[in-house]
Design an enzyme around this catalytic site. Structure first.
Site, PDB file in Angstrom:
ATOM      1  N   HIS A 221       0.869  -1.182   0.000  1.00 53.10           N
ATOM      2  CA  HIS A 221       0.000   0.000   0.000  1.00 53.10           C
ATOM      3  C   HIS A 221       0.902   1.228   0.000  1.00 53.10           C
ATOM      4  CE1 HIS A 221      -3.692   2.323   0.813  1.00 53.10           C
ATOM      5  NE2 HIS A 221      -2.871   3.122   1.473  1.00 53.10           N
ATOM      6  N   CYS A 222       0.824   2.002  -1.065  1.00 50.95           N
ATOM      7  CA  CYS A 222       1.689   3.177  -1.216  1.00 50.95           C
ATOM      8  C   CYS A 222       0.951   4.413  -0.704  1.00 50.95           C
ATOM      9  CB  CYS A 222       2.081   3.355  -2.686  1.00 50.95           C
ATOM     10  SG  CYS A 222       3.212   4.740  -2.963  1.00 50.95           S
ATOM     11  N   VAL A 223       1.531   5.057   0.294  1.00 54.58           N
ATOM     12  CA  VAL A 223       0.889   6.248   0.857  1.00 54.58           C
ATOM     13  C   VAL A 223       1.035   7.444  -0.068  1.00 54.58           C
ATOM     14  CG1 VAL A 223       1.198   5.481   3.237  1.00 54.58           C
ATOM     15  CG2 VAL A 223       2.995   6.838   2.141  1.00 54.58           C
TER      16      VAL A 223
ATOM     17  N   SER B 266      -3.141   4.531  -2.430  1.00 52.86           N
ATOM     18  CA  SER B 266      -3.768   3.376  -3.034  1.00 52.86           C
ATOM     19  C   SER B 266      -2.814   2.196  -2.947  1.00 52.86           C
ATOM     20  CB  SER B 266      -4.136   3.651  -4.490  1.00 52.86           C
ATOM     21  OG  SER B 266      -4.648   2.487  -5.120  1.00 52.86           O
TER      22      SER B 266
END
Length: 356
Positions: A224-226, A230
């Site tokens: 999960h890329c902040v 997303s």
């Protein structure tokens, strides 16, 4: 007619936001679901505002002198990392990091147009190249935000059938379990049980994972890329890597143009460390401070890009690497850049028998 006595809500019903169930009030003053729909977007929008105030203010303070520049550019990444660990530990969704990335890119481009281009050191071709790189980065960022590929409910029946088929095939090849690194019928049944997500109540395909921040299962989940708010999965992994690559190329090109303009007598490698007279004018000091800010961001994303390329070359996702490290079935090499799990090499023939 007498009014009906207040009935406590069922376990699946939303609780009243202002009514006390124990006191059994007759009225509820509002609808909790509608209130949540109004309050949650408000919370997300508030997280967009701090970067718009902090970035210009802190960079302009850092451009006053060299000491303030060192202090600000040291404290600012520390605060961002601290906020990242707080939100990551509590599994909260926030638009702070996406807003920070987009506003930093927009502010750097604004200063490039207002401070560097009027100097006359940048040609029209160089300006078009830098603008095209920024636009392509935003386009691929939008494509990455379209979705990582969530596990749909329609795959439940197919997943159940695949579990039974897998168990049957595992039973048929019990005699060949020895050369397949010890995978037997009981292990096949365990793998089948593990595919059912206890949260989503969906059957997860191989290499899928549940994201506790998004609250859904993602196909071939990487992480999960902040920075994009997303997940990165099967549907957007390629676009995510291309976004990183375009940003890195555009950032390196923009940094080189700025350094050639404010430090024309120095080479690129020495100008970033030593640029005499850069603090004599506030405009050049601000550009030099923004160069260092861009270098810090570019360095962090370059590390992420290298990790992604290494994981792709080893055919492993970031989630699988972290799980292997947690289970102590993998080892780190080259200062932690490479995580060797070995599972895809040793179990590839057996997985081909089970799933093909």
């Amino acid at each position: 007619m007498k009014r009906e006595r207040f009935k406590p809500p069922e376990p699946d019903d939303p609780l009243c936001c202002c009514g006390d169930i124990d006191q059994q009030r007759e009225y509820c003053c509002c609808d909790c679901e509608e209130l949540d729909d109004e309050v949650l977007p408000l919370r997300l929008e508030i997280s967009v505002l701090p970067p718009m105030v902090l970035i210009p203010g802190l960079l302009r303070v850092a451009a006053i002198n060299c000491v303030l520049g060192v202090v600000v550019l040291t404290v600012l990444p520390g605060l961002v990392l601290w906020y990242y660990y707080v939100t990551h530990r509590r599994k909260r969704r926030t638009l702070f990091f996406l807003s920070l990335a987009l506003f930093s890119l927009a502010y750097m481009y604004y200063l490039f147009l207002t401070e560097i281009v009027p100097r006359g050191d940048v040609s029209n071709l160089q300006l078009v190249t830098a603008t095209t790189g920024m636009m392509l980065t935003l386009i691929f960022l939008v494509r990455t935000k379209q979705g990582p590929g969530f596990v749909k409910s329609q795959s439940l029946a197919q997943g159940v059938n695949s579990i039974s088929t897998t168990n049957q095939r595992t039973t048929n090849i019990t005699g060949a379990s020895a050369p397949c690194n010890g995978i037997s019928q009981s292990n096949g049944e365990k793998e089948g049980k593990k595919k059912l997500c206890p949260v989503c109540r969906l059957v997860r395909p191989p290499r899928a994972g549940h994201c506790r921040i998004c609250g859904a299962c993602v196909l071939r989940m990487d992480h999960h890329c902040v920075w994009i708010n997303s997940c990165v999965g099967q549907a957007n992994h390629r676009q995510f890597i291309l976004t990183l690559l375009l940003f890195l190329l555009t950032s390196f090109y923009g940094i080189s143009l700025v350094l050639k303009s404010i430090c024309p007598r120095q080479s690129l490698f020495t100008a970033i460390l030593y640029c005499p007279g850069v603090y004599n004018q506030y405009s050049t000091a601000l550009c030099f401070t923004c160069v260092w800010y861009s270098v810090i961001i570019t360095g962090g994303l370059l590390h992420l890009f290298i990790l992604q390329i290494i994981n792709v070359s080893y055919n492993v996702t970031e989630r699988e690497a972290q799980i292997a490290l947690r289970n102590k079935t993998a080892r780190r090499r080259f200062c932690g850049l490479v995580v060797e799990t070995g599972s895809w090499l040793t179990h590839l023939p057996c997985l081909h028998r089970l799933y093909c």
